[in-house]
Motif scaffolding. Structure first.
Motif: not given
Length: 417
Positions: A145-151, A292-293, A344-346, A410-413
């Motif tokens: 839910l991180l992208p949604a929470a950040n948005t 492809r963020q 998500t990366y760190a 870079y792209q998410i899995s």
């Protein structure tokens, strides 16, 4: 059919089902409205005292050094102590700085150096609280839910950034600076109480199992990790380019007065970018499905620079607002991807320190941009300082990621949804 379109484009509100996140979201949105009144009031007061955009630009310098020092150190502390307690302490300091702004306005001190000092104090508190707050979010909602929470965060704070400057413009238009300044600072102090309440209601957020220290070694350790992550480095670099070269806000008081007739125009200019961010957020259902963020982040930064550049030539207030709003929508997209990539990366044990670096870049860039814009306006005029910076940002950001393509790759899995 209608439901499918809504799910595809409408903002994702699933994180609001998490009570702790929901309270934090509400508190941030409301308090940010008050903060935006102050964000307009301080440069307006500085310009009223000095009649010089360079002094307005120096407000950015006053915040830059505290931001760099305490952003990095505050992030290290956030990895070593309970993040809720640290957020409470830093929020108390920010409240005190706002009270100082209110007091000097009521007493009509009229000192530009005092304004610079209070901005520096407020920035110290912000530099500690912001990375702490951002490092809490992954612990509340989880990675899905991180992208949604950040948005949601960026959209609601942008909504406050729309209403806040417009309200500030109306306040100054109706009451003038002598009465309007205490009103603006007072509302900020009052509304901040809601954010403080939301922080009090958070659960304990203790350090991860691999506890960090709070000293210089911990900061260096975080920077050493960052040096091994070109994706994060490039995401920071293009944001720094975008903000330093293409942030025109130090010019808003002068342009509002000389080009658009003063009055409420300054409120519209300060609100315009946020208007676009809100509209971008409300139609952001697609953001979480982009794999492809890195490409999306780069495209958003380039669009930001071009839109800001075009707005610098606008001779009508409505056109400037429309173009800045378009830039704001692009900025919302880039902000969501920058934050989501970092979260998500760190690994969690580095989140506080890297959020400290992040906030130093994200908040320090605009402050350097304020200085750049104010310094360029005096010898070369506001049009070149505004428009030239926007186009330069677009070109340099694109050139950087083409020369070092790790971010583009870079792209998410797996896609979200």
């Amino acid at each position: 059919m209608t439901q499918g379109v809504t799910r595809r484009w409408a903002i994702d509100v699933r994180p609001l089902s998490v009570p702790a996140y929901r309270r934090m979201w509400v508190g941030n949105a409301v308090s940010f409205f008050g903060f935006q009144l102050t964000a307009v009031a301080v440069p307006v007061e500085m310009f009223a005292i000095t009649d010089d955009s360079l002094w307005v630009g120096l407000l950015g310098v006053a915040g830059l050094v505290p931001l760099m020092v305490f952003g990095l150190w505050g992030g290290a502390v956030a990895d070593a102590v309970d993040r809720r307690r640290l957020l409470l302490a830093s929020s108390s300091l920010m409240w005190a700085a706002t009270a100082g702004l209110l007091l000097q306005a009521l007493l009509r001190v009229g000192s530009p150096t005092l304004l610079l000092g209070l901005v520096a104090l407020q920035t110290i508190a912000f530099a500690i609280s912001s990375p702490t707050r951002q490092s809490i979010i992954p612990r509340l909602v989880g990675p899905e839910l991180l992208p949604a929470a950040n948005t949601l965060n960026f959209t609601t704070t942008s909504g406050s950034a729309v209403v806040g400057p417009l309200a500030a413009g109306l306040i100054f238009g109706a009451f003038g600076t002598d009465v309007g300044l205490p009103i603006a600072y007072g509302v900020d102090a009052l509304f901040f109480a809601i954010s403080f309440w939301a922080t009090l209601r958070l659960p304990p957020i203790p350090p991860s199992v691999e506890r960090a220290t709070m000293g210089l070694r911990s900061v260096v350790d975080g920077i050493r990790y960052l040096a091994t992550a070109p994706v994060l480095l490039l995401s920071f670099a293009i944001d720094l380019i975008a903000m330093v070269l293409a942030m025109p806000r130090a010019l808003f008081p002068e342009v509002a007065e000389e080009r658009f007739g003063g009055g409420a125009a300054v409120g519209w200019l300060f609100s315009a970018i946020a208007i676009g961010s809100v509209l971008g957020g409300l139609t952001s259902g697609w953001i979480g499905r982009v794999r492809r963020q890195g490409v999306a982040l780069t495209a958003a930064v380039v669009v930001w620079g071009i839109a800001v550049g075009l707005s610098g030539f606008a001779q009508h207030l409505w056109l400037a607002v429309v173009l800045l709003a378009f830039a704001g929508a692009a900025d919302l997209v880039s902000a969501v991807y920058r934050q989501s990539i970092l979260q998500t990366y760190a690994p969690d044990r580095y989140q506080g320190r890297l959020q400290g670096v992040f906030i130093t870049v994200v908040a320090g860039g605009p402050r350097l941009g304020d200085l750049r814009a104010g310094a360029m306006a005096a010898p070369w005029g506001v049009t070149l300082a505004w428009a030239g910076g926007g186009f330069a940002a677009a070109v340099l950001a694109l050139a950087l990621v083409l020369a070092f393509p790790a971010l583009l790759r870079y792209q998410i899995s797996s896609p979200d949804g």
